[in-house]
Design an enzyme around this catalytic site. Structure first.
Site, PDB file in Angstrom:
ATOM      1  N   LYS A 158     -13.992   0.130 -80.410  1.00 18.66           N
ATOM      2  CA  LYS A 158     -13.684   1.569 -80.506  1.00 18.66           C
ATOM      3  C   LYS A 158     -14.934   2.429 -80.371  1.00 18.66           C
ATOM      4  O   LYS A 158     -15.934   2.212 -81.077  1.00 18.66           O
ATOM      5  CB  LYS A 158     -12.997   1.842 -81.843  1.00 18.66           C
ATOM      6  CG  LYS A 158     -12.474   3.258 -82.034  1.00 18.66           C
ATOM      7  CD  LYS A 158     -11.692   3.330 -83.346  1.00 18.66           C
ATOM      8  CE  LYS A 158     -11.078   4.680 -83.620  1.00 18.66           C
ATOM      9  NZ  LYS A 158     -10.282   4.675 -84.873  1.00 18.66           N
TER      10      LYS A 158
ATOM     11  N   ASN B   2      -3.762   4.101 -86.405  1.00 18.95           N
ATOM     12  CA  ASN B   2      -3.456   4.285 -87.833  1.00 18.95           C
ATOM     13  C   ASN B   2      -3.750   5.742 -88.115  1.00 18.95           C
ATOM     14  O   ASN B   2      -4.915   6.136 -88.240  1.00 18.95           O
ATOM     15  CB  ASN B   2      -4.393   3.465 -88.730  1.00 18.95           C
ATOM     16  CG  ASN B   2      -4.070   1.987 -88.831  1.00 18.95           C
ATOM     17  OD1 ASN B   2      -3.976   1.419 -89.913  1.00 18.95           O
ATOM     18  ND2 ASN B   2      -3.940   1.326 -87.693  1.00 18.95           N
TER      19      ASN B   2
ATOM     20  N   GLU C  43      -3.802  -0.834 -84.143  1.00 15.80           N
ATOM     21  CA  GLU C  43      -5.196  -0.875 -84.616  1.00 15.80           C
ATOM     22  C   GLU C  43      -5.215  -1.538 -86.007  1.00 15.80           C
ATOM     23  O   GLU C  43      -4.292  -1.340 -86.805  1.00 15.80           O
ATOM     24  CB  GLU C  43      -5.695   0.577 -84.750  1.00 15.80           C
ATOM     25  CG  GLU C  43      -7.067   0.733 -85.379  1.00 15.80           C
ATOM     26  CD  GLU C  43      -7.403   2.202 -85.721  1.00 15.80           C
ATOM     27  OE1 GLU C  43      -6.487   2.974 -86.115  1.00 15.80           O
ATOM     28  OE2 GLU C  43      -8.581   2.569 -85.601  1.00 15.80           O
TER      29      GLU C  43
ATOM     30  N   ASN D  86     -14.603  -1.857 -84.748  1.00 12.92           N
ATOM     31  CA  ASN D  86     -13.151  -1.711 -84.770  1.00 12.92           C
ATOM     32  C   ASN D  86     -12.688  -2.132 -83.364  1.00 12.92           C
ATOM     33  O   ASN D  86     -12.922  -1.413 -82.397  1.00 12.92           O
ATOM     34  CB  ASN D  86     -12.805  -0.242 -85.079  1.00 12.92           C
ATOM     35  CG  ASN D  86     -11.318  -0.025 -85.299  1.00 12.92           C
ATOM     36  OD1 ASN D  86     -10.504  -0.839 -84.915  1.00 12.92           O
ATOM     37  ND2 ASN D  86     -10.991   1.091 -85.921  1.00 12.92           N
TER      38      ASN D  86
ATOM     39  N   CYS E 292      -6.824   4.317 -81.290  1.00  5.09           N
ATOM     40  CA  CYS E 292      -6.499   5.455 -82.150  1.00  5.09           C
ATOM     41  C   CYS E 292      -7.157   6.763 -81.729  1.00  5.09           C
ATOM     42  O   CYS E 292      -6.713   7.404 -80.803  1.00  5.09           O
ATOM     43  CB  CYS E 292      -6.796   5.123 -83.606  1.00  5.09           C
ATOM     44  SG  CYS E 292      -5.942   6.292 -84.702  1.00  5.09           S
TER      45      CYS E 292
HETATM   46  N1  CDV Z   1      -7.719   5.636 -87.081  1.00  2.00           N
HETATM   47  C1  CDV Z   1      -7.993   6.839 -86.520  1.00  2.00           C
HETATM   48  O1  CDV Z   1      -8.804   6.930 -85.608  1.00  2.00           O
HETATM   49  N2  CDV Z   1      -7.339   7.898 -87.020  1.00  2.00           N
HETATM   50  C2  CDV Z   1      -7.568   9.256 -86.586  1.00  2.00           C
HETATM   51  C3  CDV Z   1      -7.317  10.230 -87.709  1.00  2.00           C
HETATM   52  C4  CDV Z   1      -8.365  10.204 -88.707  1.00  2.00           C
HETATM   53  C5  CDV Z   1      -7.229  11.648 -87.207  1.00  2.00           C
HETATM   54  C6  CDV Z   1      -6.709   9.630 -85.404  1.00  2.00           C
HETATM   55  O2  CDV Z   1      -7.248  10.213 -84.463  1.00  2.00           O
HETATM   56  O3  CDV Z   1      -5.502   9.410 -85.434  1.00  2.00           O
END
Ligand code: CDV
Length: 307
Positions: free
Chosen positions: A126, A196, A47, A109, A171
């Site tokens: 996203k 991330n 990401e 994103n 993510c």
């Molecule tokens: N980049 C993200 O989506 N990070 C989230 C953190 C904030 C918990 C994740 O779910 O990994």
């Protein structure tokens, strides 16, 4: 004919605010070449692979636009696309997308899926944006994805690519069962996920070990329950004083991890993924047509929070 595909998970180490786009793209190309030497046909990048994780800082809503890409490929990323095509390797790449759509500027994103001929064949924006939209002083670092991005409008699609059925998520999406099931219902065989994730949450005090457990738990469960390969790839390491977890993995449709990163730096993990291994559970314990009972699942789409 076998549907075995060699996949590389190209974990990246930290990207600092001061790193130039050229330096970042050069690192991506180096990982791509390593993947080429190992015979990979598909490389999964993280990401926001073209910038530091800027949502950790508060600014005006358009104050981070310098980290956004207003076209893909663009002048900065074209060398990556060209090298991938020369090597005959496809890839997925996460980045901050700035686009003029519906008569206004919009920010997402985003991850694109690029086939071995260099063509973009899929785009995912996203959907599960974590964090908050305003400055929260009680946090040691901000998580302002809800400030800088809109909720994605692509849905969870699945594309015919790389000889199989390929989906994408980004993510925080990996923590939600719905992400996997919506793609599972489209017969997905391979889900590509970049992330991330900070090693610490300043509000919960969870241990690093527990956070890594959740990272793997969700992807392994999503793989098994939908009988699909899952490739989860981190941007890791210490970015301007803020540490992100590594733990990139390739997960088989059995839920087993078959390759895992050991560092928090630029590191390639590789596995031979036989897409036909998805077939067994899809036709037995997770034969959706035979066993699902959607008449009892209505709350999942009619209700958002707990009632
Ligand atoms: N980049 C993200 O989506 N990070 C989230 C953190 C904030 C918990 C994740 O779910 O990994």
């Amino acid at each position: 004919m076998t549907r075995r595909i060699r996949i590389g998970g190209a974990q990246m180490g930290a990207i600092s605010r001061s790193d130039s786009k050229k330096e970042i793209v050069d690192r991506l190309i180096a990982l791509l070449r390593q993947a080429g030497e190992k015979g990979c046909e598909l490389v999964v990048f993280p990401e926001l692979a073209l910038s530091t994780f800027f949502p950790r800082w508060y600014a005006e809503r358009d104050g981070m636009d310098g980290y956004f890409e207003d076209g893909m490929p663009n002048a900065a990323t074209l060398p990556l696309f060209e090298e991938a095509r020369r090597l005959g390797i496809g890839f997925s790449l996460g980045y901050a997308e700035l686009v003029r759509e519906d008569g206004r500027v919009r920010r997402f994103n985003t991850t694109v899926l690029v086939e071995r001929n260099g063509e973009i064949v899929g785009k995912y924006r996203k959907i599960h944006l974590p964090g908050h939209a305003e400055y929260e002083p009680e946090r040691s670092h901000q998580h302002l994805e809800k400030r800088y991005f809109e909720v994605g409008n692509t849905g969870f699609q699945v594309w015919d690519a790389f000889g199989g059925r390929v989906g994408m998520a980004i993510c925080n999406d990996r923590r939600w069962v719905e992400t996997y099931r919506v793609m599972g219902l489209q017969d997905v065989e391979l889900i590509l996920i970049g992330y991330n994730t900070p090693v610490a949450d300043s509000l919960s005090g969870e241990s690093e070990t527990l956070r890594m457990f959740h990272n793997h738990l969700t992807m392994q469960a999503g793989a098994y329950q939908n009988s699909t390969w899952v490739v989860g790839v981190a941007k890791a390491g210490v970015e301007d004083g803020h540490r992100l977890m590594g733990g990139s993995v390739i997960v088989a449709p059995t839920g087993e991890i078959v390759a895992q990163a050991m560092t928090e730096g630029d590191e390639l993990i590789v596995a031979d993924c036989d897409l036909d291994r998805c077939r067994y559970y899809k036709s037995h314990i997770f034969n959706f047509a035979a066993h699902r009972r959607p008449e009892f699942y209505q709350r999942i789409t009619s209700q958002t929070g707990v009632e």
